[in-house]
Design a protein around this motif. Structure first.
Motif, PDB file in Angstrom:
ATOM      1  N   ASP A 143       1.503 -32.689  36.551  1.00 19.00           N
ATOM      2  CA  ASP A 143       2.564 -32.260  35.634  1.00 19.00           C
ATOM      3  C   ASP A 143       2.330 -32.748  34.212  1.00 19.00           C
ATOM      4  O   ASP A 143       2.881 -32.206  33.264  1.00 19.00           O
ATOM      5  CB  ASP A 143       3.925 -32.732  36.150  1.00 19.00           C
ATOM      6  CG  ASP A 143       4.255 -32.089  37.501  1.00 19.00           C
ATOM      7  OD1 ASP A 143       4.092 -30.862  37.607  1.00 19.00           O
ATOM      8  OD2 ASP A 143       4.631 -32.821  38.430  1.00 19.00           O
ATOM      9  N   HIS A 183       6.953 -38.285  35.105  1.00 13.21           N
ATOM     10  CA  HIS A 183       7.218 -37.675  36.412  1.00 13.21           C
ATOM     11  C   HIS A 183       7.236 -38.720  37.523  1.00 13.21           C
ATOM     12  O   HIS A 183       7.204 -38.383  38.708  1.00 13.21           O
ATOM     13  CB  HIS A 183       6.163 -36.611  36.712  1.00 13.21           C
ATOM     14  CG  HIS A 183       5.975 -35.670  35.570  1.00 13.21           C
ATOM     15  ND1 HIS A 183       4.983 -35.836  34.626  1.00 13.21           N
ATOM     16  CD2 HIS A 183       6.698 -34.603  35.178  1.00 13.21           C
ATOM     17  CE1 HIS A 183       5.088 -34.882  33.716  1.00 13.21           C
ATOM     18  NE2 HIS A 183       6.116 -34.132  34.017  1.00 13.21           N
ATOM     19  N   ARG A 200      -3.328 -23.850  39.152  1.00 11.23           N
ATOM     20  CA  ARG A 200      -2.623 -24.132  37.895  1.00 11.23           C
ATOM     21  C   ARG A 200      -3.435 -23.675  36.689  1.00 11.23           C
ATOM     22  O   ARG A 200      -2.891 -23.213  35.694  1.00 11.23           O
ATOM     23  CB  ARG A 200      -2.318 -25.625  37.782  1.00 11.23           C
ATOM     24  CG  ARG A 200      -1.168 -26.064  38.683  1.00 11.23           C
ATOM     25  CD  ARG A 200      -0.976 -27.566  38.568  1.00 11.23           C
ATOM     26  NE  ARG A 200       0.013 -28.093  39.484  1.00 11.23           N
ATOM     27  CZ  ARG A 200       1.168 -28.634  39.087  1.00 11.23           C
ATOM     28  NH1 ARG A 200       1.480 -28.694  37.805  1.00 11.23           N
ATOM     29  NH2 ARG A 200       2.016 -29.112  39.975  1.00 11.23           N
TER      30      ARG A 200
END
Ligand SMILES: [Zn+2]
Ligand SMILES: [Zn+2]
Ligand SMILES: [Zn+2]
Length: 443
Positions: free
Chosen positions: A164, A140, A334
């Motif tokens: 991520d 990423h 998350r």
């Protein structure tokens, strides 16, 4: 507040509030208790909430969570402390000789689910978080290095260098499966300890008992780890000394082995989980580095902390809640999202991840112990109730009946919870427990 003060029943209300010990969200009960003579069926005594202020009795909520009710959580913490301490030095029905039994304080951690920001100290100096000279760049585009010396209150602590890349699914699945991993750990420990002493598990049980008490604690990254007291007893629990051949050294060896080998699998996803490599095993002694007092206090401290100290919510998340709108940090969001997503997979229904999303997947108990560790929280509570009852009989508030000859019939109904804003101020003045800064009103 004024109407409550002017209420002719104010004194009785104040008395109820004092008895809740400063509970922030007392439960309102409506109902009655009747005492009958077993032999004649004669009504001996009747109590009804009809004559109480607003027709309800207010009782403490008895929550364990400090974020919901500091006063009740403090009672729970103190009880947990006494329970752990009794298993180390005796008391509450446990003989003092228990302090001579070999005993370990063990911390079992979770494995890594990705690099997170950390604060480490060496000789009183804070080290750089995660300094790498030729750090990789993740897919990423983030450099896997952080040279910051984080402050202790830095909110980024425990959060991934790359969200991520971070294994959010693994983190919540580990929380969900950790009670099973603990159970398997205790079995493997018994097996190994028996084998090291040249015995079968069955034969070991005739000579040695292994008692446990443990608490779960959330690390800042949102994953649980366990602190446990593990003690050797004789065959009859804490009342009996272990045989001289049952030694702390061997117990430690068995702990290390068991922590290393046990696994638990989430079959539908073919994922296997094990403990992290950071295992801490220490002896508990009367006068050493790690005293009974320190251990009991340490364990009790975590008994009232839940996941909200990681920055999640202290309530269940409803299916209609907008995840984006929840007042939590991105990392917690998350983790919650991973619970909601995995929770909807039929094969994972057993893990009840949706239901426990606000706990980041962990649905176990915060403090647990084996049957023979020491006394129980229930016994401590019963002793307190008994004390209160005796006090009431002595002061003439309750008639004295012989338990065996009296039939007690009780009807109770839940009639709400909480205090109004004005009541909160009065309750604070009565009990000395400060008013919460936000929330805590009637529900
Ligand atoms: Zn309470
Ligand atoms: Zn960092
Ligand atoms: Zn990445």
């Amino acid at each position: 507040m004024i109407s409550r003060l002017h209420d002719p029943e104010h004194n009785r209300w104040a008395c109820q509030i004092k008895r809740t010990g400063g509970c922030r969200q007392p439960i309102h009960l409506r109902g009655k208790v009747e005492h009958y003579d077993r032999a004649t069926g004669r009504l001996l005594h009747r109590y009804s909430t009809r004559h109480e202020p607003n027709g309800v009795l207010r009782v403490a909520c008895k929550t364990r969570r400090a974020s919901r009710c500091p006063a009740c959580a403090e009672v729970y913490r103190a009880d947990t402390y006494q329970l752990i301490r009794a298993g180390l030095v005796g008391g509450k029905g446990v003989p003092e000789t228990v302090s001579t039994h070999p005993c370990l304080f063990v911390t079992l951690t979770a494995p890594s689910f990705g690099t997170v920001h950390t604060r480490r100290e060496k000789n009183g100096k804070v080290l750089p978080c995660h300094a790498r000279r030729d750090a990789e760049v993740c897919p990423h585009g983030r450099t896997m290095s952080c040279t910051k010396r984080h402050r202790a209150d830095d909110p980024s602590l425990g959060e991934p260098l790359c969200p991520d890349c971070y294994d959010y699914d693994g983190s919540v699945l580990f929380n969900a499966i950790s009670p099973e991993l603990w159970r398997r750990f205790t079995l493997a420990l018994r097996r190994r300890f028996a084998r090291l002493n040249g015995l079968t598990v069955k034969a070991l049980r005739e000579h040695v008992g292994i008692a446990f008490a443990k608490v779960a604690e959330y690390q800042r990254r949102g994953v649980v780890h366990f602190h446990a007291v593990i003690r050797l007893d004789g065959p009859d629990g804490p009342d009996s000394p272990p045989p001289t051949w049952a030694m702390a050294d061997t117990l430690e060896e068995a702990v290390r082995h068991a922590a290393d080998v046990v696994t638990a699998e989430v079959k539908p996803l073919s994922r296997t989980f094990r403990w992290g490599t950071q295992l801490d095993v220490r002896r508990i002694t009367m006068d050493g580095d790690l005293t009974e007092q320190a251990v009991a206090a340490y364990i009790a401290k975590y008994a009232t902390k839940a996941a909200e100290c990681v920055g999640t919510l202290d309530r269940r998340i409803q299916p209609l809640d907008d995840l984006e709108a929840l007042p939590v940090r991105d990392h917690a969001r998350r983790l919650i999202a991973a619970c909601m997503r995995l929770g909807s997979e039929p094969g994972l229904a057993d893990l009840r991840l949706t239901h426990w999303a606000h706990m980041l997947g962990f649905r176990g108990h915060f403090s647990t112990k084996s049957r023979r560790y020491s006394t129980t929280l229930g016994a401590l509570r019963a002793a307190r109730e008994e004390h209160r009852r005796t006090e009431e009989i002595a002061t003439g508030r309750l008639p004295l009946f012989d338990e065996d000859t009296v039939l007690v019939v009780a009807h109770w109904q839940y009639a709400g919870q909480g205090l109004s804003l004005g009541e909160q101020l009065l309750a604070a003045a009565l009990t000395g427990v400060p008013v919460p800064s936000a929330g805590g009103g009637p529900r």
